[in-house]
Scaffold this active site. Sequence first.
Site, PDB file in Angstrom:
ATOM      1  N   TRP A  46     -39.461   3.621  32.258  1.00 13.14           N
ATOM      2  CA  TRP A  46     -40.496   2.578  32.297  1.00 13.14           C
ATOM      3  C   TRP A  46     -41.497   2.634  31.140  1.00 13.14           C
ATOM      4  CZ3 TRP A  46     -39.282  -1.447  34.991  1.00 13.14           C
ATOM      5  CH2 TRP A  46     -38.578  -1.315  36.202  1.00 13.14           C
ATOM      6  N   GLU A  75     -29.143   3.136  34.758  1.00  9.22           N
ATOM      7  CA  GLU A  75     -30.402   2.738  35.395  1.00  9.22           C
ATOM      8  C   GLU A  75     -31.288   1.994  34.386  1.00  9.22           C
ATOM      9  OE1 GLU A  75     -32.519   6.161  36.802  1.00  9.22           O
ATOM     10  OE2 GLU A  75     -34.044   4.992  37.860  1.00  9.22           O
ATOM     11  N   ASP A  83     -42.489   2.747  37.928  1.00 10.37           N
ATOM     12  CA  ASP A  83     -43.150   3.993  38.330  1.00 10.37           C
ATOM     13  C   ASP A  83     -43.864   4.761  37.227  1.00 10.37           C
ATOM     14  OD1 ASP A  83     -41.566   3.123  40.415  1.00 10.37           O
ATOM     15  OD2 ASP A  83     -40.961   5.124  41.010  1.00 10.37           O
TER      16      ASP A  83
HETATM   17  C1  GLC Z   1     -37.143   4.495  40.364  1.00  7.63           C
HETATM   18  C2  GLC Z   1     -37.707   3.144  39.977  1.00  7.63           C
HETATM   19  C3  GLC Z   1     -37.935   2.301  41.210  1.00  7.63           C
HETATM   20  C4  GLC Z   1     -36.652   2.237  42.029  1.00  7.63           C
HETATM   21  C5  GLC Z   1     -36.145   3.641  42.353  1.00  7.63           C
HETATM   22  C6  GLC Z   1     -34.793   3.645  43.036  1.00  7.63           C
HETATM   23  O1  GLC Z   1     -38.053   5.241  41.066  1.00  7.63           O
HETATM   24  O2  GLC Z   1     -38.871   3.293  39.248  1.00  7.63           O
HETATM   25  O3  GLC Z   1     -38.335   1.007  40.856  1.00  7.63           O
HETATM   26  O4  GLC Z   1     -36.848   1.523  43.192  1.00  7.63           O
HETATM   27  O5  GLC Z   1     -36.004   4.357  41.165  1.00  7.63           O
HETATM   28  O6  GLC Z   1     -33.869   2.998  42.224  1.00  7.63           O
END
Ligand code: GLC
Length: 434
Positions: free
Chosen positions: A357, A400, A168
């Site tokens: 990211w 995460e 993202d």
């Molecule tokens: C963030 C990540 C995405 C993921 C989401 C839920 O937005 O960038 O890839 O799906 O979190 O975990």
Amino acid sequence: MRDLQKKAIEVLNKNWKEGFSIPCANLYPFQWFWDSGFIAIGFAHFDMAKAEQEITTLLDTQWENGFMPHIVFHTESDSYFPGADFHCSDLHSESSKKYKSTGMTQPPVTGFVLQELYRISDNKAETLKFIETVIDKVYHNHMYFYKNRDPKNEGLVYIYHNWESGTDNSPIWDDIWETMDPPEYTFERRDTTHVDASERPSKREYDHYLYIIDIAKEHHYSDEKIAELSPFLVQDPLFNAMLIKSNQSLINLYKLIGSSKEKVNQLEMWQEKSIKSFNHKLFDEEIGAYIHYDLRNERPLRYLSSSSFSPIFANIPSKERAAAMIQVMMETFGNEDQYLCASFDPTSERFNPKKYWRGPVWVNLNWILYNGLKQYGMDDIAERVKQDTIAIVENNGFYEYFDSRKEMHENNNAGYGGNDFSWSAALLIDLLND
Ligand code: GLC
């Protein structure tokens, strides 16, 4: 190791919500498309019924036109912005009548996830029966992509929002933001009440995100209008690699089931065209890896990221190209002081190993690279990716994302974003059992 696996199972069971899983509490309280796919792979190792239920629920949210939404708002929750009331998926005439969702999608992992369930299963006949009940929905989803997301008929599909990429907040999108000047929105962020703001995107970045959605909403999420008007229209190598990998899995599974010859033919045609275009259009000789292409402004986005190497997962490069490309990965991302694999080029000015990211290591990308490396027989590097992944989780917990710099792990606090994060647990279970 057994302890780590036990903890991973606890994380998955904790995030299970009667029929589907959330990525993690508070920060992401709904069902996310590609998360669910990875989560099902984890469940398959110890609770196949939940793995199947995860996928059944996910596919139940499919729109009539085959589209699969990126977030499904199963419950009312005000801990997340922008929620169902902002997205208004019912603007699209073919959206689900049963579930509220976003009008965006995410990397199409479902095809290869079904094949993973089959691989992991110790009752393959039963699992294949389950696959038979859902596989046509996945095919319909691929049909949606090729029909609506490939305006030039190249075999490469576009994404119209950074949230569709799954990566993202990648620095690659900075180049798109430079072409836009969205209004200043007034809104209340929720993510930064759960996670340190330095690990999340800025307010101005959110203005861009909301503006693209507003344009799509103005046109009732019409694919045609989005292709014509969205300021963000990108051919993403990770997204397309996931589609190609899933095409191949659908071919394999339909053959196992022994039906649907026409669908197999169609999939093979897509496959041939997609792989050819992918290698032709998305490979950058000078950089030595795959890159993104900005379809709106007709220009390549020439950056190295972990997405650049993901095509090995889908068998896209030739053996020679793959070997040269992985050498580039090792030279740029693989120094001894770094964990593999940073999400963005560590030598770039835009690299930030703490921010979402823009540099950190993600378990799902590592899992993709690990499996790709093994397919090409690059076992030593695959092993390093695996051991690095186990180490970052063992040092810090099921976060995460993780700092790529080894020195930052000395105090066991180099895990960022959400904690007890489902796909980090799920894919670790898969790695530990490989
Ligand atoms: C963030 C990540 C995405 C993921 C989401 C839920 O937005 O960038 O890839 O799906 O979190 O975990």
